[in-house]
Design a protein around this motif. Structure first.
Motif, PDB file in Angstrom:
ATOM      1  N   VAL A 123       0.852  -1.186   0.000  1.00  0.00           N
ATOM      2  CA  VAL A 123       0.000   0.000   0.000  1.00  0.00           C
ATOM      3  C   VAL A 123       0.885   1.233   0.000  1.00  0.00           C
ATOM      4  O   VAL A 123       2.101   1.147   0.197  1.00  0.00           O
ATOM      5  CB  VAL A 123      -0.937   0.010   1.221  1.00  0.00           C
ATOM      6  CG1 VAL A 123      -1.934  -1.120   1.146  1.00  0.00           C
ATOM      7  CG2 VAL A 123      -0.146  -0.050   2.508  1.00  0.00           C
TER       8      VAL A 123
ATOM      9  N   LYS B 299      -9.016  -2.241  -1.056  1.00  0.00           N
ATOM     10  CA  LYS B 299      -9.128  -1.545  -2.341  1.00  0.00           C
ATOM     11  C   LYS B 299     -10.344  -0.630  -2.346  1.00  0.00           C
ATOM     12  O   LYS B 299     -10.294   0.503  -2.831  1.00  0.00           O
ATOM     13  CB  LYS B 299      -9.220  -2.565  -3.473  1.00  0.00           C
ATOM     14  CG  LYS B 299      -9.185  -1.968  -4.871  1.00  0.00           C
ATOM     15  CD  LYS B 299      -9.039  -3.071  -5.905  1.00  0.00           C
ATOM     16  CE  LYS B 299      -8.801  -2.496  -7.291  1.00  0.00           C
ATOM     17  NZ  LYS B 299     -10.010  -2.197  -8.020  1.00  0.00           N
TER      18      LYS B 299
ATOM     19  N   GLN C 204      -9.582   2.395  -0.302  1.00  0.00           N
ATOM     20  CA  GLN C 204      -8.655   3.262  -1.026  1.00  0.00           C
ATOM     21  C   GLN C 204      -9.381   4.090  -2.085  1.00  0.00           C
ATOM     22  O   GLN C 204      -9.113   5.287  -2.239  1.00  0.00           O
ATOM     23  CB  GLN C 204      -7.568   2.417  -1.685  1.00  0.00           C
ATOM     24  CG  GLN C 204      -6.502   3.236  -2.399  1.00  0.00           C
ATOM     25  CD  GLN C 204      -5.420   2.363  -3.003  1.00  0.00           C
ATOM     26  OE1 GLN C 204      -5.638   1.187  -3.284  1.00  0.00           O
ATOM     27  NE2 GLN C 204      -4.247   2.927  -3.189  1.00  0.00           N
TER      28      GLN C 204
ATOM     29  N   PRO D 171     -10.891   7.528   0.917  1.00  0.00           N
ATOM     30  CA  PRO D 171      -9.438   7.724   1.022  1.00  0.00           C
ATOM     31  C   PRO D 171      -8.950   8.225   2.379  1.00  0.00           C
ATOM     32  O   PRO D 171      -7.844   7.880   2.791  1.00  0.00           O
ATOM     33  CB  PRO D 171      -9.126   8.723  -0.095  1.00  0.00           C
ATOM     34  CG  PRO D 171     -10.436   9.354  -0.438  1.00  0.00           C
ATOM     35  CD  PRO D 171     -11.488   8.331  -0.142  1.00  0.00           C
TER      36      PRO D 171
ATOM     37  N   TYR E 155      -8.808   5.234   4.499  1.00  0.00           N
ATOM     38  CA  TYR E 155      -7.722   4.387   4.001  1.00  0.00           C
ATOM     39  C   TYR E 155      -6.363   4.907   4.492  1.00  0.00           C
ATOM     40  O   TYR E 155      -5.501   4.127   4.889  1.00  0.00           O
ATOM     41  CB  TYR E 155      -7.744   4.352   2.476  1.00  0.00           C
ATOM     42  CG  TYR E 155      -6.661   3.509   1.862  1.00  0.00           C
ATOM     43  CD1 TYR E 155      -6.736   2.116   1.878  1.00  0.00           C
ATOM     44  CD2 TYR E 155      -5.545   4.095   1.274  1.00  0.00           C
ATOM     45  CE1 TYR E 155      -5.743   1.327   1.323  1.00  0.00           C
ATOM     46  CE2 TYR E 155      -4.547   3.321   0.709  1.00  0.00           C
ATOM     47  CZ  TYR E 155      -4.652   1.944   0.730  1.00  0.00           C
ATOM     48  OH  TYR E 155      -3.661   1.176   0.185  1.00  0.00           O
ATOM     49  N   LYS E 156      -6.199   6.218   4.480  1.00  0.00           N
ATOM     50  CA  LYS E 156      -4.937   6.813   4.946  1.00  0.00           C
ATOM     51  C   LYS E 156      -4.695   6.467   6.419  1.00  0.00           C
ATOM     52  O   LYS E 156      -3.580   6.136   6.820  1.00  0.00           O
ATOM     53  CB  LYS E 156      -4.973   8.328   4.767  1.00  0.00           C
ATOM     54  CG  LYS E 156      -3.663   9.023   5.110  1.00  0.00           C
ATOM     55  CD  LYS E 156      -3.755  10.532   4.925  1.00  0.00           C
ATOM     56  CE  LYS E 156      -3.847  10.901   3.475  1.00  0.00           C
ATOM     57  NZ  LYS E 156      -3.776  12.380   3.274  1.00  0.00           N
TER      58      LYS E 156
END
Length: 201
Positions: free
Chosen positions: A31, A63, A66, A70, A73-74
């Motif tokens: 990642v 996925k 992401q 986002p 995801y971060k």
């Protein structure tokens, strides 16, 4: 014996026993590097440990985060280093690397729900590691677990569900958990290993 050394020995024994998974089932998902600043991870990757079905669903959930959520995801790639198939779900933020352990009912739920739980538990790890990074001392349980922490993590989960276009029923269910102590399964007012023994997610 020095208490710190004794604690290290106990943790090592615990980790060794907990990670006795066939090496053939372990994969690493590459990642993006964690954002600048402190990170709970020593490398910009998340290790996924489990059977083929678990690995496939976990990759798909990451996925989805992401692409559609986002921000969540971060946080995930910054504060989770391992996602591991387990008897029940929960965040072990104190492990190296920080490990999200996932039970069967969670990984086998819808993809949006599973992904949202990753975001939820990543925030538990963020609360833990932000305190550790700031104060350089043992992290009190109430910083990253308990009602206040759970409500913060729940809001991250709800945001992720909405961003990913989850079903109205999933979003409404998550919202229905606001203010509720769903993790105290035996109703004794305390979350501990007794609750984990009867956890079904």
């Amino acid at each position: 014996m020095n208490p710190v050394i004794l604690l290290l020995i106990i943790c090592t024994l615990f980790l060794h026993g907990d990670l006795s998974v066939n090496a053939a089932t372990t994969r690493t998902v590459k990642v993006k590097a964690a954002p600048a600043g402190h990170s709970a991870l020593s490398s910009p990757s998340i290790q996924i440990t489990g059977d083929k079905n678990f690995i496939t669903k976990t990759k798909a959930a990451l996925k989805l985060l992401q692409e559609k959520a986002p921000d969540a995801y971060k946080i995930t790639v910054t504060y989770i280093g391992r996602i591991q198939q387990h008897n029940f779900s929960g965040m072990a933020a104190y492990e190296t690397p920080p490990t999200y352990k996932v039970g069967a009912s969670t990984v086998n739920a819808s993809l949006t729900w599973y992904a949202s739980t990753i975001a939820h538990d990543a925030y538990h790890s963020k609360l833990y590691h932000d305190y550790l990074y700031t104060y350089k001392e043992a992290v009190p349980n109430e910083v990253w677990t308990g009602m206040d922490a759970e409500m913060k993590c729940l809001e991250i989960q709800i945001q992720a569900l909405e961003s990913m276009g989850a079903s109205a029923s999933e979003i409404e269910y998550a919202k229905s958990l606001r203010g509720k102590n769903w993790w105290d399964l035996n109703g004794d007012g305390d979350y501990n290993e007794d609750d984990e023994k009867i956890r079904d997610w």
